[in-house]
Write a protein that holds these residues in place. Structure first.
Motif, PDB file in Angstrom:
ATOM      1  N   PHE A  11       0.915  -1.577   0.165  1.00  0.00           N
ATOM      2  CA  PHE A  11       0.049   0.139  -0.140  1.00  0.00           C
ATOM      3  C   PHE A  11       0.933   1.137  -0.029  1.00  0.00           C
ATOM      4  CE2 PHE A  11      -2.889  -3.060   2.291  1.00  0.00           C
ATOM      5  CZ  PHE A  11      -3.284  -3.480   1.405  1.00  0.00           C
ATOM      6  N   GLY A  12       2.441   1.552  -0.615  1.00  0.00           N
ATOM      7  CA  GLY A  12       2.527   2.312  -0.889  1.00  0.00           C
ATOM      8  C   GLY A  12       2.035   3.098  -1.835  1.00  0.00           C
ATOM      9  N   ASN A  13       2.895   4.479  -1.893  1.00  0.00           N
ATOM     10  CA  ASN A  13       2.383   5.317  -3.087  1.00  0.00           C
ATOM     11  C   ASN A  13       0.700   5.861  -2.841  1.00  0.00           C
ATOM     12  OD1 ASN A  13       5.034   5.672  -2.997  1.00  0.00           O
ATOM     13  ND2 ASN A  13       5.394   4.016  -4.436  1.00  0.00           N
ATOM     14  N   THR A  38     -19.226   6.466   0.024  1.00  0.00           N
ATOM     15  CA  THR A  38     -18.730   5.838   2.282  1.00  0.00           C
ATOM     16  C   THR A  38     -18.607   7.602   3.051  1.00  0.00           C
ATOM     17  OG1 THR A  38     -15.972   5.893   2.564  1.00  0.00           O
ATOM     18  CG2 THR A  38     -16.411   7.870   0.812  1.00  0.00           C
ATOM     19  N   ALA A  39     -18.702   6.619   4.168  1.00  0.00           N
ATOM     20  CA  ALA A  39     -18.588   7.081   5.559  1.00  0.00           C
ATOM     21  C   ALA A  39     -17.573   7.579   5.992  1.00  0.00           C
ATOM     22  CB  ALA A  39     -20.676   6.470   6.128  1.00  0.00           C
ATOM     23  N   LEU A  40     -16.264   7.743   5.618  1.00  0.00           N
ATOM     24  CA  LEU A  40     -15.118   7.664   6.070  1.00  0.00           C
ATOM     25  C   LEU A  40     -14.804   8.882   6.017  1.00  0.00           C
ATOM     26  CD1 LEU A  40     -13.287   4.343   4.609  1.00  0.00           C
ATOM     27  CD2 LEU A  40     -14.312   4.352   6.542  1.00  0.00           C
ATOM     28  N   PRO A  41     -14.135   9.357   6.925  1.00  0.00           N
ATOM     29  CA  PRO A  41     -13.849  10.554   7.244  1.00  0.00           C
ATOM     30  C   PRO A  41     -12.412  11.215   6.465  1.00  0.00           C
ATOM     31  CG  PRO A  41     -13.086  10.138   9.071  1.00  0.00           C
ATOM     32  CD  PRO A  41     -13.949   8.743   8.166  1.00  0.00           C
ATOM     33  N   ASP A  42     -11.938   9.878   6.246  1.00  0.00           N
ATOM     34  CA  ASP A  42     -10.417  10.162   4.920  1.00  0.00           C
ATOM     35  C   ASP A  42      -9.955   8.527   5.129  1.00  0.00           C
ATOM     36  OD1 ASP A  42      -8.604   9.102   7.194  1.00  0.00           O
ATOM     37  OD2 ASP A  42      -9.832  10.267   8.634  1.00  0.00           O
ATOM     38  N   PHE A  43      -9.058   8.426   3.713  1.00  0.00           N
ATOM     39  CA  PHE A  43      -9.206   7.079   2.966  1.00  0.00           C
ATOM     40  C   PHE A  43      -7.584   7.867   2.165  1.00  0.00           C
ATOM     41  CE2 PHE A  43     -13.139   8.875   1.152  1.00  0.00           C
ATOM     42  CZ  PHE A  43     -12.207   8.797  -0.734  1.00  0.00           C
ATOM     43  N   HIS A  44      -7.355   6.552   1.513  1.00  0.00           N
ATOM     44  CA  HIS A  44      -5.956   6.416   0.818  1.00  0.00           C
ATOM     45  C   HIS A  44      -6.914   5.615  -0.868  1.00  0.00           C
ATOM     46  CE1 HIS A  44      -4.065   6.933   4.749  1.00  0.00           C
ATOM     47  NE2 HIS A  44      -3.279   7.114   3.548  1.00  0.00           N
ATOM     48  N   VAL A  45      -6.121   6.107  -2.159  1.00  0.00           N
ATOM     49  CA  VAL A  45      -7.078   6.077  -3.555  1.00  0.00           C
ATOM     50  C   VAL A  45      -5.310   5.416  -4.261  1.00  0.00           C
ATOM     51  CG1 VAL A  45      -8.865   7.384  -3.442  1.00  0.00           C
ATOM     52  CG2 VAL A  45      -7.330   8.360  -4.173  1.00  0.00           C
ATOM     53  N   SER A  51     -10.047   2.447  -3.243  1.00  0.00           N
ATOM     54  CA  SER A  51      -9.745   2.590  -1.767  1.00  0.00           C
ATOM     55  C   SER A  51      -9.006   1.052  -0.983  1.00  0.00           C
ATOM     56  CB  SER A  51     -10.091   3.369  -1.308  1.00  0.00           C
ATOM     57  OG  SER A  51     -10.072   3.713   0.506  1.00  0.00           O
ATOM     58  N   PRO A  52      -8.392   0.974  -0.543  1.00  0.00           N
ATOM     59  CA  PRO A  52      -8.248  -0.082   0.375  1.00  0.00           C
ATOM     60  C   PRO A  52      -9.074  -0.378   2.061  1.00  0.00           C
ATOM     61  CG  PRO A  52      -6.418   0.480   0.219  1.00  0.00           C
ATOM     62  CD  PRO A  52      -6.836   1.132  -0.599  1.00  0.00           C
ATOM     63  N   ALA A  55     -13.126  -0.702   0.555  1.00  0.00           N
ATOM     64  CA  ALA A  55     -13.061  -1.955  -0.396  1.00  0.00           C
ATOM     65  C   ALA A  55     -13.257  -2.731   1.327  1.00  0.00           C
ATOM     66  CB  ALA A  55     -11.998  -2.968  -0.758  1.00  0.00           C
ATOM     67  N   ASP A  56     -12.710  -2.095   2.318  1.00  0.00           N
ATOM     68  CA  ASP A  56     -12.980  -3.059   3.650  1.00  0.00           C
ATOM     69  C   ASP A  56     -14.362  -2.395   4.246  1.00  0.00           C
ATOM     70  OD1 ASP A  56     -11.079  -5.127   4.609  1.00  0.00           O
ATOM     71  OD2 ASP A  56     -10.134  -3.295   5.209  1.00  0.00           O
ATOM     72  N   GLU A  57     -14.858  -1.545   4.417  1.00  0.00           N
ATOM     73  CA  GLU A  57     -15.884  -0.472   4.247  1.00  0.00           C
ATOM     74  C   GLU A  57     -17.276  -1.126   3.852  1.00  0.00           C
ATOM     75  OE1 GLU A  57     -18.152   3.711   5.466  1.00  0.00           O
ATOM     76  OE2 GLU A  57     -16.889   3.180   3.389  1.00  0.00           O
ATOM     77  N   LEU A  58     -17.302  -1.102   2.688  1.00  0.00           N
ATOM     78  CA  LEU A  58     -18.816  -1.864   1.719  1.00  0.00           C
ATOM     79  C   LEU A  58     -18.338  -3.019   1.640  1.00  0.00           C
ATOM     80  CD1 LEU A  58     -18.183   0.680  -1.409  1.00  0.00           C
ATOM     81  CD2 LEU A  58     -19.368   0.750   0.676  1.00  0.00           C
ATOM     82  N   ASN A  59     -17.259  -3.761   2.114  1.00  0.00           N
ATOM     83  CA  ASN A  59     -16.872  -5.657   1.663  1.00  0.00           C
ATOM     84  C   ASN A  59     -17.192  -5.841   0.489  1.00  0.00           C
ATOM     85  OD1 ASN A  59     -16.617  -7.886   3.200  1.00  0.00           O
ATOM     86  ND2 ASN A  59     -18.858  -8.540   3.213  1.00  0.00           N
TER      87      ASN A  59
END
Length: 448
Positions: A11-13, A38-45, A51-52, A55-59
């Motif tokens: 999950f680098g970069n 998504t209801a997440l306040p922050d994430f990575h793409v 976004s992993p 993906a976890d949030e939505l299963n």
């Protein structure tokens, strides 16, 4: 896996998304593509906007790739071009997306300043329920627009402008003028600031896919073929000359040789063959020592030599054969004839300079998995899969090595191992030490 994440090896970069404005843009695009938010306040793409964390949030790890067939993407910034592509199902997806961003960077920079750009890698196949369906994938067209349709509106406005300029009675057409004004409110002045994205079409004859356990398809070669990670019998009849699986080591060696897809490391232009082979020996030694429960803490050259002396006959055949090849490369030993069914064979070759070099090196990584550096560079999904089952000693050694030796100079490491990204077209004159290889063939004994 946390060790790899902390060292930037997993999950680098990825691109962080934390501002409410960017999250709202992402949600508008996500809702258009999948009907989800998504209801997440922050994430990575990643490169495609996947976004992993989401993906976890939505299963749902395929939320941007339904059926694993037509990859969708969300661009929030042109900086995504430097990010990796996670959960890739086809080897060509990353290069297509990167080329698209680079070719349209100025336009995308302007568009993503006020909206998200979303799109899809479209082909004529919407599902791959059977291996035969993969052969229907030939042309891939990239389509893209903003969530508010700026590109489509600009194209529509451009057509109406041409109509206004060319039709003699257009000056009196109040409906046409009203439509132009309405579109201009959405797009701005496209005569001064044109809005246009190239929608390129790509043809890909040779590629890797994660479907059906992993397949390498080679259609644009002299002898077409498929190499399957799983048993080839499960694939059925395929429209190629040969169908192989990883158990067909002799067949794969012959296939790669007949199509001139690989070259021996010891004769590769610009390669420090002895250094590359010695490093492969170190990886094989570490694997053997860790499997036998030996302490490999430190892992410097002196410690590895001590381990090699201590293990002696317990070292695998790959180690001894590569040692013989190093002695020959350094001018102090006899030419070792390594047959294609020997465990060391695929450690001694690399992809020849050609457009499909990356997938050939990926296939070679599957066939020589103890070379952890090549495995990490060329086939990260398999690297992560195997990493989970390694002894802790090996996990620690590999993570430390990759952080110190590869992360510091990725481009330099790849060039040293696999040659320059854009190899010269001229064929080099063979040096004197290649005369023996010329006589016996570059492969030694490749068994039919």
């Amino acid at each position: 896996m946390m060790r790899l994440i902390e060292k930037g090896l997993m999950f680098g970069n990825l691109i962080p998304v934390a501002s409410p404005a960017l999250i709202e843009r992402y949600n508008r695009a996500l809702e258009k593509l999948s009907g989800k938010r998504t209801a997440l306040p922050d994430f990575h793409v990643d490169l495609s906007g996947f976004s992993p964390e989401i993906a976890d949030e939505l299963n749902d790890w395929q939320y941007l790739n339904p059926n694993g067939c037509n990859r969708q993407f969300i661009l929030l910034t042109t900086e995504q071009k430097a990010a990796p592509l996670l959960e890739a199902k086809f080897s060509m997806s990353r290069s297509i997306l990167r080329n698209f961003i680079e070719a349209n960077e100025t336009q995308l920079f302007a568009l993503t300043a006020r909206d998200a750009v979303l799109g899809e890698l479209e082909n004529s196949v919407f599902e791959v329920s059977s291996p035969q369906r993969l052969f229907d994938i030939r042309r891939i067209t990239l389509t893209a627009d903003t969530t508010r349709g700026h590109v489509a509106h600009a194209e529509d406005l451009q057509k109406k402008i041409e109509q206004f300029r060319t039709e003699p009675d257009a000056w009196w057409d109040d409906v046409l003028i009203g439509e132009m004004i309405g579109l201009a409110k959405r797009t701005g002045d496209i005569t001064r600031n044109p809005i246009h994205l190239d929608h390129p079409t790509f043809t890909q004859a040779n590629y890797w896919t994660a479907h059906f356990g992993g397949l390498y398809l080679f259609r644009d070669v002299a002898t077409s073929g498929v190499v399957s990670v799983g048993p080839k019998e499960a694939l059925g009849k395929l429209p190629v000359d040969v169908t192989l699986d990883l158990a067909d080591r002799n067949g794969i060696a012959r296939f790669l040789a007949d199509n001139e897809l690989v070259e021996p490391i010891v004769t590769a232009k610009g390669a420090d063959a002895a250094a590359i082979l010695r490093q492969k020996m170190d990886f094989i030694l570490v694997d053997a020592a860790a499997t036998l429960g030996q302490d490999i803490a430190g892992g410097d050259r002196r410690e590895l030599r001590r381990l090699a002396r201590m293990l002696g006959a317990a070292l695998p055949d790959e180690f001894h054969e590569l040692s013989d090849l190093v002695r020959w490369a350094e001018g102090g030993g006899a030419w070792p004839r390594i047959s294609s069914d020997h465990p060391a064979y695929f450690y001694t070759v690399r992809a020849a300079p050609h457009p499909d070099r990356d997938i050939v090196n990926q296939l070679l990584a599957e066939l020589s998995p103890k070379d952890v550096r090549q495995l990490f560079i060329c086939h990260k999904p398999l690297f992560y899969q195997l990493y989970r089952g390694w002894p802790e000693e090996k996990k620690s050694f590999v993570a430390d090595f990759l952080e110190a030796e590869y992360q510091m100079d990725k481009a330099g490491a790849r060039a040293a191992l696999f040659g320059p990204e854009e190899p010269e077209m001229e064929e080099p004159e063979p040096p004197a030490r290649e005369e023996l290889i010329t006589l016996v063939g570059p492969w030694g004994a490749v068994r039919r």
